[in-house]
Design a protein around this motif. Structure first.
Motif, PDB file in Angstrom:
ATOM      1  N   SER A   1       0.834  -1.195   0.000  1.00 28.43           N
ATOM      2  CA  SER A   1       0.000   0.000   0.000  1.00 28.43           C
ATOM      3  C   SER A   1       0.871   1.248   0.000  1.00 28.43           C
ATOM      4  O   SER A   1       1.811   1.346   0.804  1.00 28.43           O
ATOM      5  CB  SER A   1      -0.902  -0.016   1.232  1.00 28.43           C
ATOM      6  OG  SER A   1      -1.650   1.175   1.333  1.00 28.43           O
ATOM      7  N   GLN A   2       0.566   2.201  -0.893  1.00 25.73           N
ATOM      8  CA  GLN A   2       1.334   3.438  -0.957  1.00 25.73           C
ATOM      9  C   GLN A   2       0.396   4.631  -0.821  1.00 25.73           C
ATOM     10  O   GLN A   2      -0.667   4.664  -1.409  1.00 25.73           O
ATOM     11  CB  GLN A   2       2.081   3.556  -2.283  1.00 25.73           C
ATOM     12  CG  GLN A   2       3.214   2.562  -2.433  1.00 25.73           C
ATOM     13  CD  GLN A   2       4.050   2.843  -3.654  1.00 25.73           C
ATOM     14  OE1 GLN A   2       4.071   2.044  -4.602  1.00 25.73           O
ATOM     15  NE2 GLN A   2       4.752   3.966  -3.659  1.00 25.73           N
ATOM     16  N   THR A   3       0.846   5.600  -0.006  1.00 30.26           N
ATOM     17  CA  THR A   3       0.075   6.835   0.133  1.00 30.26           C
ATOM     18  C   THR A   3       1.016   8.035   0.137  1.00 30.26           C
ATOM     19  O   THR A   3       2.169   7.920   0.602  1.00 30.26           O
ATOM     20  CB  THR A   3      -0.730   6.841   1.447  1.00 30.26           C
ATOM     21  OG1 THR A   3       0.162   6.598   2.546  1.00 30.26           O
ATOM     22  CG2 THR A   3      -1.828   5.811   1.420  1.00 30.26           C
ATOM     23  N   PRO A   4       0.592   9.197  -0.408  1.00 30.84           N
ATOM     24  CA  PRO A   4      -0.661   9.359  -1.141  1.00 30.84           C
ATOM     25  C   PRO A   4      -0.555   8.767  -2.545  1.00 30.84           C
ATOM     26  O   PRO A   4       0.538   8.512  -3.022  1.00 30.84           O
ATOM     27  CB  PRO A   4      -0.798  10.884  -1.187  1.00 30.84           C
ATOM     28  CG  PRO A   4       0.615  11.367  -1.243  1.00 30.84           C
ATOM     29  CD  PRO A   4       1.423  10.418  -0.374  1.00 30.84           C
ATOM     30  N   SER A   5      -1.655   8.600  -3.217  1.00 37.02           N
ATOM     31  CA  SER A   5      -1.594   8.113  -4.588  1.00 37.02           C
ATOM     32  C   SER A   5      -1.182   9.240  -5.534  1.00 37.02           C
ATOM     33  O   SER A   5      -0.558   8.994  -6.561  1.00 37.02           O
ATOM     34  CB  SER A   5      -2.939   7.515  -5.020  1.00 37.02           C
ATOM     35  OG  SER A   5      -3.971   8.442  -4.825  1.00 37.02           O
ATOM     36  N   ASN A   6      -1.525  10.445  -5.156  1.00 35.86           N
ATOM     37  CA  ASN A   6      -1.147  11.626  -5.934  1.00 35.86           C
ATOM     38  C   ASN A   6      -0.714  12.739  -4.993  1.00 35.86           C
ATOM     39  O   ASN A   6      -1.355  12.958  -3.961  1.00 35.86           O
ATOM     40  CB  ASN A   6      -2.321  12.144  -6.771  1.00 35.86           C
ATOM     41  CG  ASN A   6      -2.459  11.392  -8.072  1.00 35.86           C
ATOM     42  OD1 ASN A   6      -1.652  11.546  -8.975  1.00 35.86           O
ATOM     43  ND2 ASN A   6      -3.452  10.547  -8.139  1.00 35.86           N
ATOM     44  N   LYS A   7       0.363  13.423  -5.367  1.00 34.60           N
ATOM     45  CA  LYS A   7       0.828  14.544  -4.554  1.00 34.60           C
ATOM     46  C   LYS A   7       1.283  15.642  -5.503  1.00 34.60           C
ATOM     47  O   LYS A   7       2.148  15.422  -6.356  1.00 34.60           O
ATOM     48  CB  LYS A   7       1.976  14.108  -3.646  1.00 34.60           C
ATOM     49  CG  LYS A   7       2.607  15.231  -2.844  1.00 34.60           C
ATOM     50  CD  LYS A   7       1.707  15.710  -1.737  1.00 34.60           C
ATOM     51  CE  LYS A   7       2.390  16.787  -0.893  1.00 34.60           C
ATOM     52  NZ  LYS A   7       1.477  17.310   0.166  1.00 34.60           N
ATOM     53  N   VAL A   8       0.680  16.824  -5.345  1.00 38.91           N
ATOM     54  CA  VAL A   8       1.107  17.984  -6.111  1.00 38.91           C
ATOM     55  C   VAL A   8       1.727  18.966  -5.129  1.00 38.91           C
ATOM     56  O   VAL A   8       1.125  19.281  -4.097  1.00 38.91           O
ATOM     57  CB  VAL A   8      -0.076  18.640  -6.853  1.00 38.91           C
ATOM     58  CG1 VAL A   8       0.411  19.863  -7.630  1.00 38.91           C
ATOM     59  CG2 VAL A   8      -0.750  17.644  -7.781  1.00 38.91           C
ATOM     60  N   THR A   9       2.929  19.427  -5.423  1.00 42.23           N
ATOM     61  CA  THR A   9       3.614  20.339  -4.517  1.00 42.23           C
ATOM     62  C   THR A   9       4.327  21.414  -5.322  1.00 42.23           C
ATOM     63  O   THR A   9       4.422  21.341  -6.551  1.00 42.23           O
ATOM     64  CB  THR A   9       4.606  19.569  -3.635  1.00 42.23           C
ATOM     65  OG1 THR A   9       5.080  20.427  -2.595  1.00 42.23           O
ATOM     66  CG2 THR A   9       5.805  19.092  -4.447  1.00 42.23           C
ATOM     67  N   GLU A  10       4.800  22.418  -4.613  1.00 41.41           N
ATOM     68  CA  GLU A  10       5.517  23.496  -5.276  1.00 41.41           C
ATOM     69  C   GLU A  10       7.018  23.285  -5.124  1.00 41.41           C
ATOM     70  O   GLU A  10       7.488  22.717  -4.129  1.00 41.41           O
ATOM     71  CB  GLU A  10       5.118  24.837  -4.667  1.00 41.41           C
ATOM     72  CG  GLU A  10       3.676  25.212  -4.941  1.00 41.41           C
ATOM     73  CD  GLU A  10       3.312  26.535  -4.298  1.00 41.41           C
ATOM     74  OE1 GLU A  10       2.275  27.111  -4.699  1.00 41.41           O
ATOM     75  OE2 GLU A  10       4.036  27.001  -3.403  1.00 41.41           O
ATOM     76  N   LYS A  11       7.721  23.777  -6.081  1.00 46.14           N
ATOM     77  CA  LYS A  11       9.185  23.706  -6.052  1.00 46.14           C
ATOM     78  C   LYS A  11       9.701  24.235  -4.729  1.00 46.14           C
ATOM     79  O   LYS A  11       9.243  25.276  -4.246  1.00 46.14           O
ATOM     80  CB  LYS A  11       9.728  24.529  -7.219  1.00 46.14           C
ATOM     81  CG  LYS A  11      11.223  24.561  -7.380  1.00 46.14           C
ATOM     82  CD  LYS A  11      11.573  25.285  -8.687  1.00 46.14           C
ATOM     83  CE  LYS A  11      13.072  25.408  -8.875  1.00 46.14           C
ATOM     84  NZ  LYS A  11      13.714  26.362  -8.000  1.00 46.14           N
ATOM     85  N   GLY A  12      10.634  23.481  -4.144  1.00 46.87           N
ATOM     86  CA  GLY A  12      11.239  23.917  -2.896  1.00 46.87           C
ATOM     87  C   GLY A  12      10.603  23.321  -1.651  1.00 46.87           C
ATOM     88  O   GLY A  12      11.174  23.400  -0.558  1.00 46.87           O
ATOM     89  N   LYS A  13       9.425  22.707  -1.804  1.00 49.95           N
ATOM     90  CA  LYS A  13       8.736  22.144  -0.643  1.00 49.95           C
ATOM     91  C   LYS A  13       9.291  20.766  -0.279  1.00 49.95           C
ATOM     92  O   LYS A  13       9.973  20.113  -1.067  1.00 49.95           O
ATOM     93  CB  LYS A  13       7.235  22.017  -0.922  1.00 49.95           C
ATOM     94  CG  LYS A  13       6.543  23.328  -1.204  1.00 49.95           C
ATOM     95  CD  LYS A  13       6.417  24.170   0.033  1.00 49.95           C
ATOM     96  CE  LYS A  13       5.548  25.391  -0.245  1.00 49.95           C
ATOM     97  NZ  LYS A  13       5.498  26.294   0.928  1.00 49.95           N
ATOM     98  N   TYR A  14       8.920  20.313   0.916  1.00 53.92           N
ATOM     99  CA  TYR A  14       9.317  19.001   1.435  1.00 53.92           C
ATOM    100  C   TYR A  14       8.164  18.010   1.235  1.00 53.92           C
ATOM    101  O   TYR A  14       7.001  18.360   1.432  1.00 53.92           O
ATOM    102  CB  TYR A  14       9.663  19.158   2.912  1.00 53.92           C
ATOM    103  CG  TYR A  14       9.862  17.879   3.678  1.00 53.92           C
ATOM    104  CD1 TYR A  14       8.866  17.375   4.510  1.00 53.92           C
ATOM    105  CD2 TYR A  14      11.067  17.179   3.580  1.00 53.92           C
ATOM    106  CE1 TYR A  14       9.056  16.215   5.235  1.00 53.92           C
ATOM    107  CE2 TYR A  14      11.266  16.013   4.298  1.00 53.92           C
ATOM    108  CZ  TYR A  14      10.259  15.532   5.132  1.00 53.92           C
ATOM    109  OH  TYR A  14      10.456  14.374   5.845  1.00 53.92           O
ATOM    110  N   VAL A  15       8.491  16.782   0.853  1.00 58.19           N
ATOM    111  CA  VAL A  15       7.472  15.772   0.575  1.00 58.19           C
ATOM    112  C   VAL A  15       7.825  14.465   1.265  1.00 58.19           C
ATOM    113  O   VAL A  15       9.002  14.079   1.321  1.00 58.19           O
ATOM    114  CB  VAL A  15       7.371  15.543  -0.957  1.00 58.19           C
ATOM    115  CG1 VAL A  15       6.624  14.270  -1.282  1.00 58.19           C
ATOM    116  CG2 VAL A  15       6.685  16.716  -1.625  1.00 58.19           C
TER     117      VAL A  15
END
Lengths: 115, 112
Positions: free
Chosen positions: A5-19
């Protein structure tokens, strides 16, 4: 659960952010792998865990990428200061016996988009 | 970097026909594995062939391995529309390495 199982299935972020991307492997699988797949390409190896330790992190592209597996089960892939080039599908896989004798079981992936 | 190279990159056939995909690799291997990926989904393992094996069958799948030519082929017989997917070969080098190295894949379309 029955599968990886993987989460999130989709992640949209801005340049420079931490994920952070999370992977929950098949119960009892001690081997865990992270791969990255860009559009039209095959998966590229990032890191392999045996239990809690990272046994091979040779595929991590740079020091902005880090992964942990503190209790030998769930793993988190961490990306600092994201760049547009980090956009890809991040795949997690687990295995009971390892690639020398067996198959990898993949999750559905986390699609990361860096704007 | 990716070791396996599949060809063709894309293949379109009619239902009922056979589909053959080829894979070449560069270094010595412990085993070679084939995976399937439906669009936007995870990869599913199809078959594993060890370096000392030459041919392996699983249902409608037949895999061959020629270590002298560093190549493998995947044959899907009597194809179905549901076989439409991308197919990847992946090599396991052994020698303590757990890294599975994937090729770029063959995109198979089976037309009904």
């Amino acid at each position: 659960g029955a599968g990886v199982s993987q989460t999130p299935s989709n992640k949209v972020t801005e340049k420079g952010k931490y994920v952070e991307l999370r992977c929950d492997p098949i119960s009892g699988h001690t081997a865990l792998y992270w791969y990255r797949q860009s559009l039209g390409q095959g998966p590229e190896f990032l890191i392999y865990f045996q239990g809690t330790g990272a046994a091979d992190d040779s595929g991590l592209p740079n020091d902005r990428f880090f992964a942990v597996r503190p209790e030998g089960s769930v793993s988190t892939l961490k990306i600092q200061r994201t760049e547009r080039g980090d956009s890809a599908v991040y795949l997690c896989a687990s295995s009971l016996t390892g690639t020398s004798t067996g198959e990898l079981f993949f999750g559905e992936g986390s699609r990361l988009t860096v704007l | 970097s990716q070791q396996g190279e599949e060809d063709p990159q894309a293949l379109s056939i009619q239902e009922g026909e056979n589909a053959t995909m080829n894979c070449s690799y560069k270094t010595s291997i412990n085993n070679l594995q084939w995976y399937r990926q439906n669009s936007g989904r995870g990869l599913v393992h199809l078959i594993l062939i060890r370096s000392n094996e030459r041919e392996k069958h699983s249902g409608r799948l037949r895999v061959t391995l020629d270590t002298s030519k560093k190549s493998s082929s995947l044959l899907i017989t009597a194809s179905r529309a549901a076989d439409t997917a991308s197919y990847f070969c992946a090599t396991a080098g052994g020698g303590g390495s757990e890294k599975l190295v994937f090729g770029k894949g063959t995109k198979l379309t089976v037309n009904p």
